[in-house]
Structure formats: C-alpha cells, structure tokens
Design an enzyme around this catalytic site. Sequence first.
Site, PDB file in Angstrom:
ATOM      1  N   ASN A 140     -10.136  -0.037  -0.222  1.00 22.24           N
ATOM      2  CA  ASN A 140      -8.715   0.210  -0.226  1.00 22.24           C
ATOM      3  C   ASN A 140      -8.058  -0.419  -1.361  1.00 22.24           C
ATOM      4  O   ASN A 140      -8.235  -1.605  -1.496  1.00 22.24           O
ATOM      5  CB  ASN A 140      -8.180  -0.407   1.177  1.00 22.24           C
ATOM      6  CG  ASN A 140      -6.733  -0.632   1.189  1.00 22.24           C
ATOM      7  OD1 ASN A 140      -5.993  -0.215   0.669  1.00 22.24           O
ATOM      8  ND2 ASN A 140      -6.193  -0.924   2.447  1.00 22.24           N
ATOM      9  N   HIS A 166      -3.396   7.421   2.143  1.00 19.08           N
ATOM     10  CA  HIS A 166      -3.825   6.059   1.816  1.00 19.08           C
ATOM     11  C   HIS A 166      -5.111   5.604   2.379  1.00 19.08           C
ATOM     12  O   HIS A 166      -5.387   6.130   3.480  1.00 19.08           O
ATOM     13  CB  HIS A 166      -2.816   5.057   2.266  1.00 19.08           C
ATOM     14  CG  HIS A 166      -3.287   3.490   2.140  1.00 19.08           C
ATOM     15  ND1 HIS A 166      -3.892   3.224   0.812  1.00 19.08           N
ATOM     16  CD2 HIS A 166      -3.174   2.634   2.773  1.00 19.08           C
ATOM     17  CE1 HIS A 166      -4.212   1.824   1.104  1.00 19.08           C
ATOM     18  NE2 HIS A 166      -3.889   1.270   1.952  1.00 19.08           N
ATOM     19  N   CYS A 221       0.811  -1.302  -0.006  1.00 17.25           N
ATOM     20  CA  CYS A 221      -0.059   0.004   0.047  1.00 17.25           C
ATOM     21  C   CYS A 221       0.687   1.325   0.012  1.00 17.25           C
ATOM     22  O   CYS A 221       0.266   2.400  -0.369  1.00 17.25           O
ATOM     23  CB  CYS A 221      -0.875   0.022   1.167  1.00 17.25           C
ATOM     24  SG  CYS A 221      -2.119  -1.405   1.188  1.00 17.25           S
TER      25      CYS A 221
HETATM   26  N1  COA Z   1     -19.246  -8.391   8.841  1.00 18.88           N
HETATM   27  C1  COA Z   1     -19.810  -8.707   9.912  1.00 18.88           C
HETATM   28  N2  COA Z   1     -18.911  -9.033  11.188  1.00 18.88           N
HETATM   29  C2  COA Z   1     -17.669  -9.415  10.907  1.00 18.88           C
HETATM   30  C3  COA Z   1     -17.062  -8.815   9.656  1.00 18.88           C
HETATM   31  C4  COA Z   1     -17.780  -8.585   8.555  1.00 18.88           C
HETATM   32  N3  COA Z   1     -17.410  -8.102   7.436  1.00 18.88           N
HETATM   33  N4  COA Z   1     -15.709  -9.002   9.782  1.00 18.88           N
HETATM   34  C5  COA Z   1     -15.360  -9.621  11.196  1.00 18.88           C
HETATM   35  N5  COA Z   1     -16.591  -9.570  11.616  1.00 18.88           N
HETATM   36  C6  COA Z   1     -16.748  -9.837  12.990  1.00 18.88           C
HETATM   37  C7  COA Z   1     -15.811 -10.608  13.582  1.00 18.88           C
HETATM   38  O1  COA Z   1     -15.896 -12.178  13.412  1.00 18.88           O
HETATM   39  C8  COA Z   1     -16.088 -10.572  14.913  1.00 18.88           C
HETATM   40  O2  COA Z   1     -16.858 -11.311  15.631  1.00 18.88           O
HETATM   41  P1  COA Z   1     -16.839 -11.788  17.093  1.00 18.88           P
HETATM   42  O3  COA Z   1     -16.674 -10.715  18.058  1.00 18.88           O
HETATM   43  O4  COA Z   1     -18.147 -12.682  17.176  1.00 18.88           O
HETATM   44  O5  COA Z   1     -15.667 -12.747  17.022  1.00 18.88           O
HETATM   45  C9  COA Z   1     -16.543  -9.025  15.047  1.00 18.88           C
HETATM   46  O6  COA Z   1     -16.814  -8.610  13.991  1.00 18.88           O
HETATM   47  C10 COA Z   1     -15.527  -7.990  15.365  1.00 18.88           C
HETATM   48  O7  COA Z   1     -14.242  -8.061  14.869  1.00 18.88           O
HETATM   49  P2  COA Z   1     -12.956  -7.502  15.286  1.00 18.88           P
HETATM   50  O8  COA Z   1     -11.933  -7.896  14.419  1.00 18.88           O
HETATM   51  O9  COA Z   1     -12.767  -7.231  16.533  1.00 18.88           O
HETATM   52  O10 COA Z   1     -13.373  -5.947  14.542  1.00 18.88           O
HETATM   53  P3  COA Z   1     -12.497  -4.529  14.700  1.00 18.88           P
HETATM   54  O11 COA Z   1     -13.473  -3.656  15.253  1.00 18.88           O
HETATM   55  O12 COA Z   1     -11.384  -4.716  14.974  1.00 18.88           O
HETATM   56  O13 COA Z   1     -12.655  -4.022  13.098  1.00 18.88           O
HETATM   57  C11 COA Z   1     -11.218  -4.103  10.955  1.00 18.88           C
HETATM   58  C12 COA Z   1     -12.057  -4.834  12.076  1.00 18.88           C
HETATM   59  C13 COA Z   1     -10.502  -4.988  10.138  1.00 18.88           C
HETATM   60  C14 COA Z   1     -12.198  -3.171  10.245  1.00 18.88           C
HETATM   61  C15 COA Z   1     -10.450  -3.228  11.746  1.00 18.88           C
HETATM   62  O14 COA Z   1      -9.358  -3.904  12.625  1.00 18.88           O
HETATM   63  C16 COA Z   1      -9.298  -2.428  10.723  1.00 18.88           C
HETATM   64  O15 COA Z   1      -9.739  -1.492   9.996  1.00 18.88           O
HETATM   65  N6  COA Z   1      -7.777  -2.570  10.795  1.00 18.88           N
HETATM   66  C17 COA Z   1      -7.207  -1.859   9.807  1.00 18.88           C
HETATM   67  C18 COA Z   1      -7.040  -2.709   8.676  1.00 18.88           C
HETATM   68  C19 COA Z   1      -6.586  -2.223   7.536  1.00 18.88           C
HETATM   69  O16 COA Z   1      -6.811  -0.875   7.491  1.00 18.88           O
HETATM   70  N7  COA Z   1      -5.711  -2.785   6.627  1.00 18.88           N
HETATM   71  C20 COA Z   1      -5.143  -2.237   5.427  1.00 18.88           C
HETATM   72  C21 COA Z   1      -3.852  -1.559   5.912  1.00 18.88           C
HETATM   73  S1  COA Z   1      -2.997  -1.297   4.186  1.00 18.88           S
END
Ligand code: COA
Length: 321
Positions: A278, A248, A111
């Site tokens: 993204n 980004h 990225c």
């Molecule tokens: N739809 C519904 N539920 C979902 C889901 C989706 N698409 N994806 C995950 N879940 C669920 C999980 O299974 C989890 O359920 P559980 O609590 O029953 O186990 C719950 O949602 C929470 O997941 P969690 O991983 O704690 O969510 P979060 O608040 O950390 O958000 C991201 C996840 C990925 C959105 C967040 O961590 C993020 O944005 N990180 C940065 C990623 C990024 O930008 N990457 C690219 C960098 S270049």
Amino acid sequence: MKTRICGTGSALPKREVTNDDLSRIMDTSDEWIKSRTGIGSRHLAVEETLVSLAANAAKGALEEANVLPKDLDMILAATLSADNVLPTLSCELQRELGASNAVAFDINAACSGFLFALQTADVYIRSGQYKKILVVGGEILSKLMDWNDRSTCVLFGDGAGAAVVMPDEASGILSSVQGSDGARGGVLSCPGRKNNNPYVTNDAGLSFVSMDGQEVYKFAVRTVPKAIMEAVEKAGLAMEEIDLFILHQANIRIIESVAKRLKVPMEKFPTNLERCGNISAGSVPVLLDDANRKGMLKRGDRVVLAGFGAGLTWGASVLTW
Ligand code: COA
C-alpha cells in the site's frame, strides 16, 4: 471541456523487500501476510528521497504528454510523508524539474490524496484558470512505520506516480465524488510534532502510524462501492460500461469485496499490491501508470479511479481515456 490524463509515470525505490525478508527480522510469515492481504513484497526507500521518486515519475508523465516542465501552469503533490515540512514536496519538485512557471502546493488526504489532487486539478482546468497541470502522488511511508508493529508495517510500501492533465473536448473526467468523515479518523492515525515552546513541557518522542485494521477494513468495503456507484451514475453510465477499475491498493480482499458488491468481474480490477504493498497517495497513480504502460488503456475506454483511507477520506472519479 474535460480534464484528460495525457501522460503517466511512476517510480519505485530500488530495494524490494519480500515477505520472507521481513520474516527474517520480525515474527511474521509470507503465508500470514499473503493470505490476509495479497501483498508479496514492497519497495522501501534506502537511498531515494521522495522528491527524487516524484521527479522520476513526473518525467515519465511529461514525456508521454509531450509537455516541457517550463510549460506547466501548476504542480499538485499529494503526500503525507514529504521529505521536509518545508519546503513542500510540490515546490521541491518544481525546483527539481525546472518548472519555473508553475504554481505549486501539496495536498494531504492520505490514501485518497491522488484522487483529491486530480479532482482539484479538474476544477482548475474546467474553470479555464490553468491548462497544463502535473498531479503527483507519492510516499515514503516506511519512515512513519513502527517496525515493531507487525500488524501495520508489513502492509505499506514506498513509491510515486504522476499524471499530466490538460483540457480536452472529447475525453477526460466525467464525474467525481469525494467524502470525509473526521469523526472516525482515530482508526488510522499518525501524531505529528507536539507543541514545543518555552511554555510547554515536551518529551518529543517519535510517533508512528497506528491502525485498527478491522475498522478500516469495514469502512473500506462499505464506503468504496457506494462512492463508485455514485460516480458512475453521475457520469450517466451503467457499471457494465466501465472497462477498468483502478482502486487504491490496500488489500486484495477489499478489492474482491468491492468487485463483488459492484457485480463486476475481478479481471477488470488490475492490481500491483502483490509487489508494491500500500503506497497511500502513490498507490492509484503507480497502478494507473502500470496499466497504461502495459497497453491496458485504449483511447475511449471508461475508467474508474478510487481511493480511500485515513481521515477518513474517500474519492472516486469516472473518466474516458
Ligand atoms: N504476521 C503474523 N501475525 C500477525 C501479523 C503479522 N504481520 N500481524 C498481526 N498478526 C497476528 C495478530 O497479533 C493476531 O494474533 P492473535 O490472534 O494471537 O492476537 C492475529 O494475527 C490476527 O490479527 P487480526 O488483526 O485479527 O487479523 P485480521 O484478519 O484482521 O487482518 C489486517 C489484519 C490488517 C490484514 C486486516 O484487518 C486489514 O487488511 N485491514 C485493512 C487495513 C488497510 O487496508 N489499511 C489501509 C487502508 S488505506
């Protein structure tokens, strides 16, 4: 002598897929995706190839810069998802554009790819070796996603952006910073092809992107503000003197957190993740082109570009438009 962006272009696949569309094929919802990321839809390549998207983006940038393909000295393509292992995207783009006098190679910094490619172009321009360089960032990430992994596949989209850079006495790149931390690379990965020769046993299954979202989130909100502060200071400017921040487009909460840490109002951070998701190396140049086409960039404006992602890698540049 500075390296100035003289033209921009971008291209997205025709097929726009909303969060509601995804909720019909997997266990997710518009509410979950939007509230955690700000993403509302993304474009996915159905018929397009990456070289076709990159060529369309490049044509827009060349036209604005008033540069003919045969006058290009160099093509740098940042991608992690080229159509083929060989030839490279940049060489395919050279063929597609008829840029017969350019030297062409790809850069993979995930990225951060567009920032790293732009910073490489800057070094070539300032050294005097080349004068007209096409820098492209683009991805068809959808082919690398595990569409059974809802926590990752909903975040990414496909597309390409481009910029033509040339030497300029007055405007251009003022400062750049780059960084890498391979020791933490496991938090966002996609395995490549396994060893395959008569001396290994290989069950060659397909591999996809996997991510520890929370670790990537923490990395981004700690590293990006620091990199931007360093680049702005290196440029001899104060944060209030920056007119626009093109970051980004990974997650709106990351961008809000960066804005807060820099004490800069969100109005200075345009976004397009609501409709693009993204696009990895395509993210910054597509947004830059959006801002340019909307007339948000005036000659002399001070702009920060910043990328971050797998590797881990990060980069920021400060420039005058
Ligand atoms: N739809 C519904 N539920 C979902 C889901 C989706 N698409 N994806 C995950 N879940 C669920 C999980 O299974 C989890 O359920 P559980 O609590 O029953 O186990 C719950 O949602 C929470 O997941 P969690 O991983 O704690 O969510 P979060 O608040 O950390 O958000 C991201 C996840 C990925 C959105 C967040 O961590 C993020 O944005 N990180 C940065 C990623 C990024 O930008 N990457 C690219 C960098 S270049």
